[in-house]
Design a protein around this motif. Structure first.
Motif, PDB file in Angstrom:
ATOM      1  N   GLN A   1       0.798  -1.213   0.000  1.00 11.36           N
ATOM      2  CA  GLN A   1       0.000   0.000   0.000  1.00 11.36           C
ATOM      3  C   GLN A   1       0.841   1.277   0.000  1.00 11.36           C
ATOM      4  N   GLN A   2       2.124   1.169  -0.230  1.00 15.35           N
ATOM      5  CA  GLN A   2       2.965   2.354  -0.261  1.00 15.35           C
ATOM      6  C   GLN A   2       2.515   3.259  -1.397  1.00 15.35           C
ATOM      7  N   GLU A   3       2.489   4.542  -1.109  1.00 15.05           N
ATOM      8  CA  GLU A   3       2.118   5.476  -2.158  1.00 15.05           C
ATOM      9  C   GLU A   3       3.328   6.272  -2.586  1.00 15.05           C
ATOM     10  N   ALA A   4       3.271   6.727  -3.798  1.00 14.62           N
ATOM     11  CA  ALA A   4       4.381   7.513  -4.337  1.00 14.62           C
ATOM     12  C   ALA A   4       4.414   8.884  -3.672  1.00 14.62           C
ATOM     13  N   ALA A   5       5.611   9.381  -3.457  1.00 19.04           N
ATOM     14  CA  ALA A   5       5.768  10.719  -2.896  1.00 19.04           C
ATOM     15  C   ALA A   5       5.269  11.747  -3.914  1.00 19.04           C
ATOM     16  N   GLN A   6       4.401  12.613  -3.452  1.00 18.42           N
ATOM     17  CA  GLN A   6       3.887  13.676  -4.300  1.00 18.42           C
ATOM     18  C   GLN A   6       4.896  14.828  -4.331  1.00 18.42           C
ATOM     19  N   PRO A   7       4.803  15.693  -5.332  1.00 20.81           N
ATOM     20  CA  PRO A   7       5.703  16.849  -5.363  1.00 20.81           C
ATOM     21  C   PRO A   7       5.530  17.692  -4.107  1.00 20.81           C
ATOM     22  N   ARG A   8       6.623  18.236  -3.621  1.00 17.88           N
ATOM     23  CA  ARG A   8       6.589  19.049  -2.407  1.00 17.88           C
ATOM     24  C   ARG A   8       5.851  20.357  -2.680  1.00 17.88           C
ATOM     25  N   GLN A   9       4.892  20.679  -1.831  1.00 21.76           N
ATOM     26  CA  GLN A   9       4.142  21.928  -1.946  1.00 21.76           C
ATOM     27  C   GLN A   9       4.820  23.009  -1.111  1.00 21.76           C
ATOM     28  N   SER A  10       4.560  24.252  -1.460  1.00 19.74           N
ATOM     29  CA  SER A  10       5.091  25.366  -0.680  1.00 19.74           C
ATOM     30  C   SER A  10       4.357  25.439   0.655  1.00 19.74           C
ATOM     31  N   VAL A  11       4.995  26.029   1.655  1.00 15.58           N
ATOM     32  CA  VAL A  11       4.358  26.188   2.964  1.00 15.58           C
ATOM     33  C   VAL A  11       3.081  27.014   2.816  1.00 15.58           C
ATOM     34  N   ALA A  12       3.089  28.009   1.906  1.00 14.83           N
ATOM     35  CA  ALA A  12       1.896  28.830   1.674  1.00 14.83           C
ATOM     36  C   ALA A  12       0.744  27.974   1.155  1.00 14.83           C
ATOM     37  N   MET A  13       1.010  27.078   0.205  1.00 20.76           N
ATOM     38  CA  MET A  13      -0.041  26.221  -0.334  1.00 20.76           C
ATOM     39  C   MET A  13      -0.540  25.242   0.720  1.00 20.76           C
ATOM     40  N   ILE A  14       0.378  24.678   1.494  1.00 19.44           N
ATOM     41  CA  ILE A  14       0.008  23.755   2.568  1.00 19.44           C
ATOM     42  C   ILE A  14      -0.897  24.472   3.565  1.00 19.44           C
ATOM     43  N   SER A  15      -0.522  25.675   3.960  1.00 23.01           N
ATOM     44  CA  SER A  15      -1.319  26.462   4.913  1.00 23.01           C
ATOM     45  C   SER A  15      -2.700  26.752   4.361  1.00 23.01           C
ATOM     46  N   GLU A  16      -2.759  27.128   3.088  1.00 18.87           N
ATOM     47  CA  GLU A  16      -4.027  27.442   2.439  1.00 18.87           C
ATOM     48  C   GLU A  16      -4.957  26.223   2.420  1.00 18.87           C
ATOM     49  N   ARG A  17      -4.408  25.077   2.062  1.00 14.43           N
ATOM     50  CA  ARG A  17      -5.220  23.854   1.997  1.00 14.43           C
ATOM     51  C   ARG A  17      -5.686  23.398   3.377  1.00 14.43           C
ATOM     52  N   LEU A  18      -4.814  23.508   4.379  1.00 14.57           N
ATOM     53  CA  LEU A  18      -5.200  23.134   5.738  1.00 14.57           C
ATOM     54  C   LEU A  18      -6.283  24.068   6.276  1.00 14.57           C
ATOM     55  N   ALA A  19      -6.155  25.361   5.980  1.00 16.01           N
ATOM     56  CA  ALA A  19      -7.160  26.335   6.427  1.00 16.01           C
ATOM     57  C   ALA A  19      -8.510  26.044   5.771  1.00 16.01           C
ATOM     58  N   LEU A  20      -8.498  25.729   4.480  1.00 15.74           N
ATOM     59  CA  LEU A  20      -9.727  25.383   3.772  1.00 15.74           C
ATOM     60  C   LEU A  20     -10.382  24.150   4.407  1.00 15.74           C
ATOM     61  N   ALA A  21      -9.577  23.133   4.658  1.00 20.73           N
ATOM     62  CA  ALA A  21     -10.098  21.899   5.261  1.00 20.73           C
ATOM     63  C   ALA A  21     -10.669  22.175   6.649  1.00 20.73           C
ATOM     64  N   TRP A  22     -10.021  23.037   7.404  1.00 16.37           N
ATOM     65  CA  TRP A  22     -10.475  23.366   8.757  1.00 16.37           C
ATOM     66  C   TRP A  22     -11.803  24.124   8.704  1.00 16.37           C
ATOM     67  N   ARG A  23     -11.901  25.120   7.826  1.00 15.96           N
ATOM     68  CA  ARG A  23     -13.128  25.927   7.705  1.00 15.96           C
ATOM     69  C   ARG A  23     -14.312  25.094   7.211  1.00 15.96           C
ATOM     70  N   THR A  24     -14.056  24.145   6.321  1.00 15.28           N
ATOM     71  CA  THR A  24     -15.136  23.382   5.690  1.00 15.28           C
ATOM     72  C   THR A  24     -15.328  21.988   6.293  1.00 15.28           C
ATOM     73  N   HIS A  25     -14.556  21.671   7.337  1.00 18.39           N
ATOM     74  CA  HIS A  25     -14.663  20.382   8.049  1.00 18.39           C
ATOM     75  C   HIS A  25     -14.482  19.195   7.105  1.00 18.39           C
ATOM     76  N   ARG A  26     -13.509  19.319   6.190  1.00 21.78           N
ATOM     77  CA  ARG A  26     -13.234  18.237   5.241  1.00 21.78           C
ATOM     78  C   ARG A  26     -11.995  17.462   5.671  1.00 21.78           C
ATOM     79  N   HIS A  27     -11.960  16.195   5.301  1.00 22.83           N
ATOM     80  CA  HIS A  27     -10.814  15.327   5.610  1.00 22.83           C
ATOM     81  C   HIS A  27      -9.609  15.745   4.779  1.00 22.83           C
ATOM     82  N   VAL A  28      -8.439  15.472   5.356  1.00 25.53           N
ATOM     83  CA  VAL A  28      -7.188  15.729   4.646  1.00 25.53           C
ATOM     84  C   VAL A  28      -6.356  14.452   4.596  1.00 25.53           C
ATOM     85  N   HIS A  29      -5.551  14.372   3.557  1.00 25.50           N
ATOM     86  CA  HIS A  29      -4.539  13.325   3.420  1.00 25.50           C
ATOM     87  C   HIS A  29      -3.214  14.085   3.380  1.00 25.50           C
ATOM     88  N   VAL A  30      -2.348  13.808   4.335  1.00 24.62           N
ATOM     89  CA  VAL A  30      -1.105  14.552   4.503  1.00 24.62           C
ATOM     90  C   VAL A  30       0.079  13.622   4.300  1.00 24.62           C
TER      91      VAL A  30
END
Length: 96
Positions: free
Chosen positions: A16-45
């Motif tokens: 079940q190993q998954e391939a490493a995805q391209p590294r995102q910028s800290v700004a993009m990571i922050s934006e996606r986490l904030a969106l998930a937090w505001r909308t109560h959506r699951h994240v895969h990190v």
């Protein structure tokens, strides 16, 4: 029997190993986490570390809190995992 169970778990994890995805910028990571937090959506990190099987370590759950450069993820089992934004490789937010 426990050695057999342990070996089966390791074999299953390796499958079940998954391939490493391209590294995102800290700004993009922050934006996606904030969106998930505001909308109560699951994240895969994906993390910037490898697990015992030399695969990219992952976390799945919901964002329970954000403070400065730290986030708190609630895992499906109900426990919490705190991590620094710099420890995150990429974030995928689940669709509605």
């Amino acid at each position: 029997m426990s050695d057999h169970t342990s070996a089966l778990r390791k074999m299953h994890a390796a499958e079940q190993q998954e391939a490493a995805q391209p590294r995102q910028s800290v700004a993009m990571i922050s934006e996606r986490l904030a969106l998930a937090w505001r909308t109560h959506r699951h994240v895969h990190v994906q993390l910037n570390v490898l697990d015992a099987n030399q695969a990219v370590a992952v976390l799945d759950g919901t964002v329970a809190g954000v403070a400065d450069d730290q986030i708190m993820v609630q895992l499906p089992a109900g426990n919490y995992h705190q991590l620094a934004l710099t420890a995150i490789r990429c974030v995928t937010v689940a669709a509605h």
